[in-house]
Design an enzyme around this catalytic site. Structure first.
Site, mmCIF file in Angstrom:
data_model
loop_
_atom_site.group_PDB
_atom_site.id
_atom_site.type_symbol
_atom_site.label_atom_id
_atom_site.label_comp_id
_atom_site.label_asym_id
_atom_site.label_seq_id
_atom_site.Cartn_x
_atom_site.Cartn_y
_atom_site.Cartn_z
ATOM 1 N N GLY A 17 0.819 -1.193 0.000
ATOM 2 C CA GLY A 17 0.000 0.000 0.000
ATOM 3 C C GLY A 17 0.850 1.238 0.000
ATOM 4 O O GLY A 17 1.361 1.609 -1.037
ATOM 5 N N HIS B 140 1.869 -8.350 -10.711
ATOM 6 C CA HIS B 140 2.283 -7.828 -9.404
ATOM 7 C C HIS B 140 1.931 -8.791 -8.269
ATOM 8 O O HIS B 140 2.738 -9.023 -7.380
ATOM 9 C CB HIS B 140 1.568 -6.483 -9.205
ATOM 10 N N ASP C 238 4.468 -7.709 -14.488
ATOM 11 C CA ASP C 238 4.113 -6.496 -13.730
ATOM 12 C C ASP C 238 4.942 -5.343 -14.270
ATOM 13 O O ASP C 238 6.165 -5.472 -14.401
ATOM 14 C CB ASP C 238 4.437 -6.713 -12.243
ATOM 15 N N SER D 87 5.091 -5.835 -2.912
ATOM 16 C CA SER D 87 4.883 -4.425 -3.167
ATOM 17 C C SER D 87 5.498 -3.568 -2.045
ATOM 18 O O SER D 87 6.688 -3.724 -1.758
ATOM 19 C CB SER D 87 3.385 -4.170 -3.338
ATOM 20 N N TYR D 88 4.704 -2.749 -1.368
ATOM 21 C CA TYR D 88 5.277 -1.908 -0.312
ATOM 22 C C TYR D 88 5.716 -2.726 0.899
ATOM 23 O O TYR D 88 6.431 -2.221 1.771
ATOM 24 C CB TYR D 88 4.311 -0.786 0.102
#
Lengths: 497, 497
Positions: A125, A467, A414, A221-222
């Site tokens: 996020g 992703h 991705d 991701s984050y």
């Protein structure tokens, strides 16, 4: 001027992901905007340091009874399974009224659950829920049908390889909350790592049979920030205590935000090499843009080129450039026929509907305080983010020194945090190569490609995955995590090793 | 030394494509090997010139009666359709006993067939059959079920946009034959173009209602040579005759062999940018290899690097790097459930079985001379190839001068003649840009990306398609060909034009 460019980029990306319904993506994009606008709201300059004095009041709770209370009898619409599931809250800070929701699935074979490691999964996020993505759309045992009320099995769930713990973090994400509303404004990398650490300590009190069990941290991701920062915090407190408080063995991060400069350059280079933007635009971005942390402005030519690039990819799901989009997130009366090979691009809508059902929340032991907002795949109440290091590379180097297992994977379709970015980031570490880039074989096909660096750090791609790797390539993702957990290299079985 | 490198490359590729059953691929690879080995068997130096004196004896045949004889009542196992199909032989050279087999499907709406253009489709190789690929696996109205004896509809057949003519060429390919066995050894670009031209002239005698009809030539892979060379021959003879013998309006080529130097460099660059080979290998190929037509040898560093690259992609279907492989080409008793979205990777086997059935051959009016070999997707009796220009770019430039419509498309997940190669080839033409690289929208999604050059030449990608574009993305391929035939640009409907 930098602001102008990035504003254009991120505003459009927000709109794009909003339309197509994937809120995880929306959040990352919104966050990047804030981070790269350099208006002082996000501190990117400090090297990550773990919080030294943790608020530990929560450990006083009687966890013994709590564990039994957390056991999930059956989720609404759930097919029969042989493993145990738990869900509930762990208090992080009693005085602030901060509590984190977790969902835990024991290994599929109950006999094995006692010997298999514990794997924590975190989504990114910032602000996105590991229940929304990791558990219900990626590596969890179930996925939500298009009716929004029944579940179907994910045959390639990672609880075939580990006992998997999904955590909604920080406070304000999913069912996790704080009674101190400023907590939603004052979050950041440091406080999240500290809270995640307190969560783990307390969760292990509640599940004492997992104390001392091999623990691996994973995420995408984050979570490229969350995972290394939590690992760093664990190592730090083990050293301070001079004993193994938490038995951390390794980390696994995918399509991970690692190093802002190379992540951004790699994204544009990926657009170019995948024929999404013109050669002229690629050339201008390479020539005129400076994505390093100390660049305060960008020349007009950079702004024009990035604006052009952003415009070109507007109609794509850049989180999987070959995937279909979601055009109709409406629930169906009867579940649509699902296939493990193709995740439904509207899954976010089905999960949202399921998680907001009262019977589901009751079964999960979630939302016990009756939150004044819906459960969202990515938080809409989390505002502001205080600190986000420009790079986590120093942490990765540290883990290698401490002999922690470090695996970095990348779904190769991705374009948001693409394999190009990940390769640039690792390349910047200038590590000597142990085994050079080669395919890894799964069921006779290339699961992807892999390179191992002396140290040991492994970089592996997953072929044909976007992703959210386990969403798009569940079989290959399970093969990958099995290798990671066992410490066995991903081999090219077609030729002599 | 050059030979050594390329030998390694092509030998392995041959083995790879053989194992996984796609003979079209096998043929191209085998041919490239011969062409680039520079052992004198293939003349690559000459600029293509059309044959001036054509053997025209075939035109004497009574085509009127022949057309009715060629009408196909019904193919075995065929679902009901509303359009007419024809199949039969056209004599190319009576004294040599050379005849070409064609399969022709009129437009799906009979009312429209008389207004829609004529589209010739050619597959590559050299040596591969347009019946095997174009007709039965790509853009034809039917595909073969896994039982090898029944057919199912391709809803996105190109005969929804044109009257489509599939030609097996040159002699020795598919059902096309010669009674002069040396014809199988003495083929080449020039003789193929001449024979294809004679075929067209005669076919139009048999189907006089198509004389004067707008004609478009299309094809993929090595048809990047066939199509422009046939177009050039048509133009030449129109000029000599000072009248429109054949009403050629445009050409459409996909993942096309255009210019050996840029095609080869682009292939390796695509491997690198798609994370199939290591950065080190990519760097060495860029630095040490010289793929220009005048390079006679390559340094050891180039040989090592290309050998390494070839080794790495051995386990992939490089004609669609994200596609599954065929592991079991056995026929099934009942047809497997087919999906238009995912072509079965074993389709070559099903087509082979179908085409070698006596009832199928009878229905097609094929193999009337009882050939002494099986029908093969790619010829196993065609040996040797005399001439193959190193580039067809001069022809493309000529077409632009003559205002012929020139569209070049590229399935963007093909690594064999990838979009990178096609971009390099077009880039070498140094054409001014008319409309810059932008997505083209089909049903709300990016069908791919497109750029139009002043002239007019259009370069379009098809998103998520491999080498055989209509196999992997039938909807998008049909949208593309409709735009091509109508002369309407592929637009980005999401923004003002």
């Amino acid at each position: 001027m930098a602001n102008k460019t990035l504003l254009v980029l991120f505003l459009f990306l927000s709109a794009c992901s909003f339309i197509h319904g994937n809120k995880q993506l929306h959040s990352l994009v919104r966050f990047y905007k804030a981070k790269m606008s350099k208006d002082g709201t996000v501190n990117t300059t400090s090297h990550f340091e773990p919080v030294q004095h943790l608020h530990n009041s929560a450990t006083l709770i009687d966890h013994g009874a709590q564990k039994e209370n957390d056991k999930i009898k059956k989720l609404p619409g759930q097919p029969y399974v042989k493993f145990d599931q738990y869900g509930g809250y762990v208090t992080i800070n009693e005085s602030a009224g901060r509590a984190f929701y977790y969902y835990f699935v024991e290994a599929e074979n109950p006999k094995k659950s006692s010997s298999l490691p514990l794997l924590l999964w975190l989504n990114g996020g910032p602000g996105c829920s590991s229940l929304a993505y990791g558990a219900m759309q990626e590596l969890g045992p179930f996925r939500v049908n298009s009716d929004g009320k029944t579940l179907y099995r994910n045959k390639f769930s990672w609880n075939r390889a580990a006992n998997v713990l999904f955590l909604e973090s920080p406070a304000g994400v999913g069912f996790s909350y704080s009674n101190t509303s400023s907590d939603y404004k004052n979050g950041g990398d440091k406080s999240t790592a500290a809270d995640n650490y307190v969560f783990l300590l307390n969760w292990l009190e509640r599940f004492p049979e997992y104390k001392g069990r091999d623990l691996y941290l994973s995420g995408e991701s984050y979570a490229g920030h969350y995972v290394p920062q939590l690992a760093h915090t664990i190592i730090y407190h083990n050293i301070i205590a001079n004993k193994t408080l938490i038995n951390l063995k390794g980390i696994l991060i995918g399509n991970a935000v690692i190093n802002d400069e190379t992540d951004t350059m790699g994204m544009y280079d990926y657009f170019g090499s995948h024929a999404l933007i013109s050669d002229e635009t690629s050339y201008d971005i390479r020539k005129y843009c400076n994505f390093s942390a100390d660049a305060l402005t960008q020349p007009d030519k950079c702004i024009d080129a990035t604006t052009d690039a952003d415009y070109n990819i507007e109609v794509l799901d850049i989180y999987n450039i070959y995937a279909p989009l979601c055009f109709d997130g409406n629930l169906t009366i009867k579940p649509k026929k699902m296939s493990w090979q193709n995740i439904d691009p509207c899954s976010d809508y089905y999960t949202y509907a399921y998680m907001n059902r009262r019977d589901v929340q009751d079964a999960l032991h979630a939302n016990v305080t009756k939150l004044d907002h819906d459960w969202e795949p990515c938080s809409e109440i989390l505002k502001g983010w205080h600190d986000s290091a420009a790079t986590v590379i120093p942490l990765l180097k540290e883990f290698m020194k401490y002999k922690l297992r470090v695996w970095i994977f990348s779904g190769d379709t991705d374009a948001r945090v693409p394999v190009t970015s990940t390769k640039y980031s690792i390349s910047s570490m200038k590590l000597p190569i142990k085994t050079k880039w080669h395919p890894w074989i799964h069921q006779g096909e290339a699961g992807g490609f892999v390179q191992v660096y002396k140290g040991d750090l492994t970089l592996a791609t997953v072929r044909g995955a976007g992703h959210q790797v386990p969403s798009y390539q569940p079989k290959r993702a399970l093969a990958l995590v099995k290798h990671f957990l066992s410490g066995k290299p991903l081999k090219d079985s077609s030729r002599p090793s």
